[in-house]
Design a protein around this motif. Sequence first.
Motif, short mmCIF file in Angstrom:
data_model
loop_
_atom_site.label_atom_id
_atom_site.label_comp_id
_atom_site.label_asym_id
_atom_site.label_seq_id
_atom_site.Cartn_x
_atom_site.Cartn_y
_atom_site.Cartn_z
N HIS A 1 0.86 -1.20 0.00
CA HIS A 1 0.00 0.00 0.00
C HIS A 1 0.89 1.25 0.00
CE1 HIS A 1 -2.72 -3.12 1.76
NE2 HIS A 1 -3.47 -2.63 0.80
N PRO A 2 1.55 1.54 -1.16
CA PRO A 2 2.52 2.64 -1.19
C PRO A 2 1.93 4.01 -0.84
CG PRO A 2 2.16 1.71 -3.39
CD PRO A 2 1.48 0.81 -2.43
N ASP A 3 0.66 4.23 -1.13
CA ASP A 3 0.04 5.53 -0.80
C ASP A 3 0.06 5.76 0.71
OD1 ASP A 3 -0.39 5.48 -3.43
OD2 ASP A 3 -2.58 5.33 -3.36
N GLN A 4 -0.24 4.66 1.46
CA GLN A 4 -0.24 4.77 2.93
C GLN A 4 1.19 4.96 3.46
OE1 GLN A 4 -2.35 1.35 4.51
NE2 GLN A 4 -4.08 1.73 3.14
N VAL A 5 2.17 4.34 2.77
CA VAL A 5 3.57 4.51 3.17
C VAL A 5 3.96 5.99 3.05
CG1 VAL A 5 5.98 3.94 2.60
CG2 VAL A 5 4.22 2.15 2.49
N ALA A 6 3.61 6.60 1.89
CA ALA A 6 3.93 8.02 1.66
C ALA A 6 3.29 8.90 2.73
CB ALA A 6 3.46 8.43 0.27
N LEU A 7 2.04 8.56 3.06
CA LEU A 7 1.29 9.33 4.06
C LEU A 7 1.95 9.23 5.43
CD1 LEU A 7 -1.33 10.95 3.71
CD2 LEU A 7 -2.58 8.98 4.62
#
Length: 808
Positions: free
Chosen positions: A715-721
């Motif tokens: 879940h790369p979006d959550q990592v960035a967040l």
Amino acid sequence: MPHRYDGQSMRERFQETLSAHRNELVSLFTGYVAQGKGILQPHHLIDELDKVVGKDEGMQKLRDSPFSKVLKSAQEAIVLPPFVAIAIRPRPGVWEYIRVNVYELNVDQLSVSEYLQFKEELVDGQIKGNYVLELDFEPFNATFPRPTRSSSIGNGVQFLNRHLSSIMFRNKESLEPLLDFLRAHKHDGHVMMLNDRIQNISRLQSALARAEEYLSKLPPLAPYSEFEFELQGMGFEKGWGDTAQRVSEMVHLLLEILQAPDPSTLETFLGRIPMVFNVVIVSPHGYFGQANVLGLPDTGGQIVYILDQVRALENEMLLRIQKQGLDVIPKILIVTRLIPDAKGTTCNQRLERISGTEHTHILRVPFRTENGILRKWISRFDVWPYLETFAEDASNEIAAELQGVPDLIIGNYSDGNLVASLLSYKMGITQCNIAHALEKTKYPESDIYWRKFEDKYHFSSQFTADLIAMNNADFIITSTYQEIAGSKNHVGQYESHTAFTLPGLYRVVHGIDVFDPKFNIVSPGADMSIYFSYSEKERRLTALHDSIESLLYDSEQNDDHIGMLSDRSKPIIFSMARLDRVKNITGLVECFGKSSKLRELVNLVVVAGYIDVTKSRDREETKEIEKMHDLIKKYNLHGQFRWIPAQMNRARNGELYRYIADTKGAFVQPAFYEAFGLTVVEAMTCGLPTFATCHGGPAEIIEDGLSGFHIDPYHPDQVALRLADFFERCQKDPSYWDEISNGGLKRIYERYTWKIYTERLLTLAGVYGFWKHVSKLERRETRRYLEMFYILKLKDLATSIPLAVDEH
């Protein structure tokens, strides 16, 4: 025996749901069958439930029913319409199998063998006769004690000590093997511990009492030489200690064991007996050297691990031998492959001393066939045809170097563990295995569809070798619990070898039992002479700062660095790993590229692989290099991103972590799966806040939110967040960065140091050496079974792999 869930088997629970929610289950399972023949992963099973519930609110009842809990513990489902067979894992190490006929709505409980047979139909399309080679190690282990609670997995030595001490407590005759064990102790022909004056337990007890009284009158620091003669007359030889106080402690421990044995006394006593003087560590693949090797193919964390391990091990062995009052020089040999075309490394030298040690050497033995010696490097996946001859040759070289046999042999990775098995079998010595990473969990469905992988990876040989080595080892050490038995939702690396099938080759119904007391968790650390906190100013290697600055900020674009960091005031997110698919460095770069918020807050620096694609000879790495170049263009990363190729200079790497900490940055380890995560330990040891994958070992190293953070690379979006939230919070409250940095350091000092590791390893060698002696754990039946499996299966598989050909 089916697992009882609140007194019910899975089949009964399923049948109950079928009666109560017939319509809902029909709807759900019709959805599964509609997906056609194949394997459904856990997320497919849950997604279908969510989809069905989303369409019809009445289906909510199904999600709230006990069945939902069953579905959440399903690890896979095999769909062969009209059947759906499900592998259910109610807790780590415990499995059950059921099959649902969706047309007739009935449920069957399946045995392991029946489930695997059903699964094989995916590949073969039909069952090919009933007589398939089935491997089953359970009957050999049926009489061996083992724990039953999942929480006990990986604490084998504690369980074993409890078991041994309770037998000794109940039956005094069972103390005889301890006497035999102490009397059998010799080194280089010299008797240690006990001489012929002590022939039975009662003589031992009275001699100990006399010795205790005699020693109590001596000054505590009186050297052994002052009272050696008196003790010899009572029946005691060297090995009890170097001073009156130490000998007295050992005497007292043994008296306690003879009177009222308890597990911790037994472990302390066995750990202090002089047993390990010569150690062989086997690691055949890759370029094993001390300089200019890291970043070469198949050459990474395992070599760093072993080099740090042997330095710490030699120190601990010297310390113990001194405390035991002995005048013995220990020897450690790292046995690896000699590579004539050494690519500028020392891998073509037969013998090389390890820097920072006195008595530890690399012993290199070439890969040899009837055509002569293989000159070039070959992949770890292609080594299988060479290993039997390598083991024979290594055996002769080891005997020549040690002038005898080793006391302990430690295998590393699949190839090293197989060679260790062949050597320990031949020499009759205690064997320890360290997997580092078992490939089976890295490549989903690499068992059932093994033929698809065979040309590239030769997994049939590797999985067969893994089974042989696991079952031959006296004890196995892992860095984490997850390596053995996974977590609530993920299967462990070893656990995945419990039951599986290689259709057309053989079926494994009981391959390894994760409850076996041979499993022990012993976590490594980082070399604290190289990795230490950024705040230890007087130890900092400031002389390296100019070269680090040029590595990070020099504007020239070349093979040493590409990309630019325009704003030097921003913190740096840093990552360092091999450039392959599983390590997922390109995934981190894409995650950064997509997040405008993260790009505003921080710069990204990665150290990985080569920049020039023509320099790589690794199939997977070349793909990742090309992908990295594409991502730089696609997201226009120039100005916020720096890519540096793999770095060989460990001292500078240590200072690089600290330099990143000076920028108030963070370390990110984004792998899809990581068995342990040595770079995570290195970064935390340098005080750098760390974000690491939740899949595998790092999830145990880091306590989420206290000593670092867990991230899910899927879940790369959550990592960035999560990264952006951290840096925003640090901007508002700089003390938050210090809090996480200090939390990481505290965690390391409590759990992840080489000192703790080597103390544990040598204690295990003592306990398992004793256990092997006491219970005659030569495991003769198992060994004969393994020998047959090796000769009839592995030899043929290995010889079918084409031999490498040197270019010239």
